[in-house]
Structures are given as C-alpha cells and as structure tokens.
Design a protein around this motif. Structure first.
Motif, PDB file in Angstrom:
ATOM      1  N   THR A  92     -23.503 -44.012  -3.572  1.00 56.70           N
ATOM      2  CA  THR A  92     -24.746 -43.534  -4.196  1.00 56.70           C
ATOM      3  C   THR A  92     -24.559 -43.493  -5.703  1.00 56.70           C
ATOM      4  O   THR A  92     -23.624 -42.892  -6.200  1.00 56.70           O
ATOM      5  N   GLY A  93     -25.440 -44.156  -6.386  1.00 57.56           N
ATOM      6  CA  GLY A  93     -25.326 -44.088  -7.841  1.00 57.56           C
ATOM      7  C   GLY A  93     -24.275 -44.990  -8.410  1.00 57.56           C
ATOM      8  O   GLY A  93     -23.423 -44.566  -9.172  1.00 57.56           O
ATOM      9  N   PHE A  94     -24.337 -46.271  -8.055  1.00 61.00           N
ATOM     10  CA  PHE A  94     -23.386 -47.199  -8.651  1.00 61.00           C
ATOM     11  C   PHE A  94     -23.553 -47.272 -10.158  1.00 61.00           C
ATOM     12  O   PHE A  94     -22.651 -47.724 -10.861  1.00 61.00           O
ATOM     13  N   GLN A  95     -24.684 -46.828 -10.635  1.00 65.57           N
ATOM     14  CA  GLN A  95     -24.866 -46.792 -12.092  1.00 65.57           C
ATOM     15  C   GLN A  95     -23.808 -45.923 -12.752  1.00 65.57           C
ATOM     16  O   GLN A  95     -23.534 -46.045 -13.923  1.00 65.57           O
ATOM     17  N   LYS A 118     -29.546 -52.270 -12.561  1.00 63.08           N
ATOM     18  CA  LYS A 118     -28.813 -52.373 -13.810  1.00 63.08           C
ATOM     19  C   LYS A 118     -27.600 -51.451 -13.799  1.00 63.08           C
ATOM     20  O   LYS A 118     -27.658 -50.341 -13.278  1.00 63.08           O
ATOM     21  N   TYR A 174     -27.498 -53.929  -3.828  1.00 57.77           N
ATOM     22  CA  TYR A 174     -27.277 -53.280  -2.545  1.00 57.77           C
ATOM     23  C   TYR A 174     -27.531 -54.231  -1.375  1.00 57.77           C
ATOM     24  O   TYR A 174     -27.020 -54.018  -0.280  1.00 57.77           O
ATOM     25  N   LEU A 234     -19.667 -52.266 -15.975  1.00 58.92           N
ATOM     26  CA  LEU A 234     -20.577 -52.768 -14.960  1.00 58.92           C
ATOM     27  C   LEU A 234     -21.840 -53.340 -15.595  1.00 58.92           C
ATOM     28  O   LEU A 234     -22.522 -52.658 -16.363  1.00 58.92           O
ATOM     29  N   PHE A 238     -25.501 -54.626 -10.307  1.00 60.10           N
ATOM     30  CA  PHE A 238     -25.039 -54.589  -8.932  1.00 60.10           C
ATOM     31  C   PHE A 238     -26.224 -54.797  -8.003  1.00 60.10           C
ATOM     32  O   PHE A 238     -27.383 -54.723  -8.430  1.00 60.10           O
TER      33      PHE A 238
END
Lengths: 114, 113
Positions: free
Chosen positions: B96-99, A57, A50, A45, A48
C-alpha cells in the motif's frame, strides 16, 4: 527462479529523441516498477503499476511516461530525451502474497543522452 | 516520506562480522524494513526483511529496536564475495502506498583479504 529482463544493457540516444525502455517479467507478477539510479542518490522511483493499464507516479515522474498493455511487460518512455536523463534505469516486479513485497530487479539499462 | 540514512562506505576483512545501520526516523506504523544487495552491473537483490525485533535467515540478521527508528543489517563472517552496495528500504505494508517507497543511498562495503 524469477526472471526480469530489460531490452538493452546500454543505450546511447541524442537530445530530443523519443526513447523506449522495455521490461519483461516471467512470474505473472502484479506489480512492476521503474527506478533510476544515480551516484550519491541511490534508487529513486519513477513510476509503478499495480496491474495492466494501471500506472501511478513515483517520486520523480517528470519527463517520463509508462505503458502497461500486458501483465508481463512494463515500458518506460522518455518523450524527448534530455542530458539530465542520462542514468542507470532499473525495472523491478513483485507479487505480494505475504506481508510485504519482495522486489525482483532486472540487470538495468545504462542510458546515455548526448 | 520516511527518508533513510546509511553510511556511505565501510571496510572490513574476511571472516569478520559487519554491521550496517540505517536510520529511518519517520517510519510509519505499517512500514517494513527491507535490505537489498547490489553487485556491479546487476540489479539489487533481496537479502532480508523485518518489522521489529530480530529476523535471521541463512544470509544475514536484521535487528530492529522497539522504536523502529533504525535498523542494523548484520553479516556474519564476511567473504570477498560480500563486497557490494547494501540498500535499506522502508517498505509500505502489503504494497500500500508504493509512492512512499524510499531507498537509501546505499552503503558500499569493501571486504579485503
């Protein structure tokens, strides 16, 4: 059917050039993602988002930036392309009304930096 | 980060059941497990998702043991068209928390006649 389109399937650029990769989704999804895919490393990744104007990042943001001026469009920018950015770039989007997200991917852009 | 580990490749024959296991030792309490399928020159496509025990849909089944440190994707009676790369993803709950999004390196499944 959800459709995620990417501006180019193949792109060849020279070292130092500024590169724009465009991604558009037609399902009013809130979340959008940029990944790069390399042999033996899977999908990683980069950034991204929202919502419009929002960006976060991911795992490997160095050397990249993004822009999300409209909900349906998410752009990946390589300010000064380098050979180690030669890769397959995948865009995805998701809208999470359920417990977790299902991501819908575009076909990918294979970028070669010479 | 919940790193995932999958076999690099698997071979099978048409009509057989294929089980692909993914280990994710550091999975968090609220994380889901999602599997994607990718054909050459295409982006990954969602197959199945689960939190614990067993989930089944028209395409596959997903088995997750009680400790959730691994998961197994089961493809019943594979055909040649199931030849693809399969990715296991530890998916943060409700986005929640795509990181923390971590795709595995994928398992290349080859189905032969």
């Amino acid at each position: 059917d959800v459709k995620v389109t990417q501006s180019s399937r193949y792109l060849v650029k020279r070292t130092g050039e500024k590169v724009f990769l465009e991604c558009v989704q037609d399902m009013d999804h809130e979340n959008m993602f940029w990944y790069r895919q390399d042999p033996g490393l899977g999908l990683r990744l980069i950034y991204f988002s929202y919502d419009v104007k929002m960006k976060e990042k991911g795992d490997i943001p160095e050397g990249y930036s993004v822009s999300r001026e409209k909900k349906e469009r998410f752009s990946l920018i390589l300010e000064s392309a380098s050979t180690n950015q030669t890769s397959m770039y995948l865009c995805a989007s998701s809208f999470p009304p359920q417990l977790s997200d299902t991501q819908y991917f575009g076909p990918g852009t294979r970028l070669t930096v010479l | 980060l919940a790193k995932t580990t999958q076999p690099i490749s698997m071979d099978s024959y048409e009509g057989q059941e294929v089980n692909i296991t993914c280990s994710h030792n550091n999975i968090a309490t609220n994380d889901y497990i999602t599997w994607y399928q990718q054909f050459p020159s295409q982006g990954p496509r969602f197959i199945i998702q689960g939190y614990k025990t067993k989930v089944t849909n028209e395409v596959a089944s997903l088995f997750i043991p009680a400790d959730r440190k691994s998961s197994t994707l089961s493809l019943p009676r594979v055909s040649l068209s199931d030849t693809a790369v399969y990715y296991c993803l530890v998916d943060p709950w409700r986005g929640t928390g795509f990181q923390k999004l971590v795709f595995g390196t994928g398992t290349r499944l080859l189905v032969s006649p």
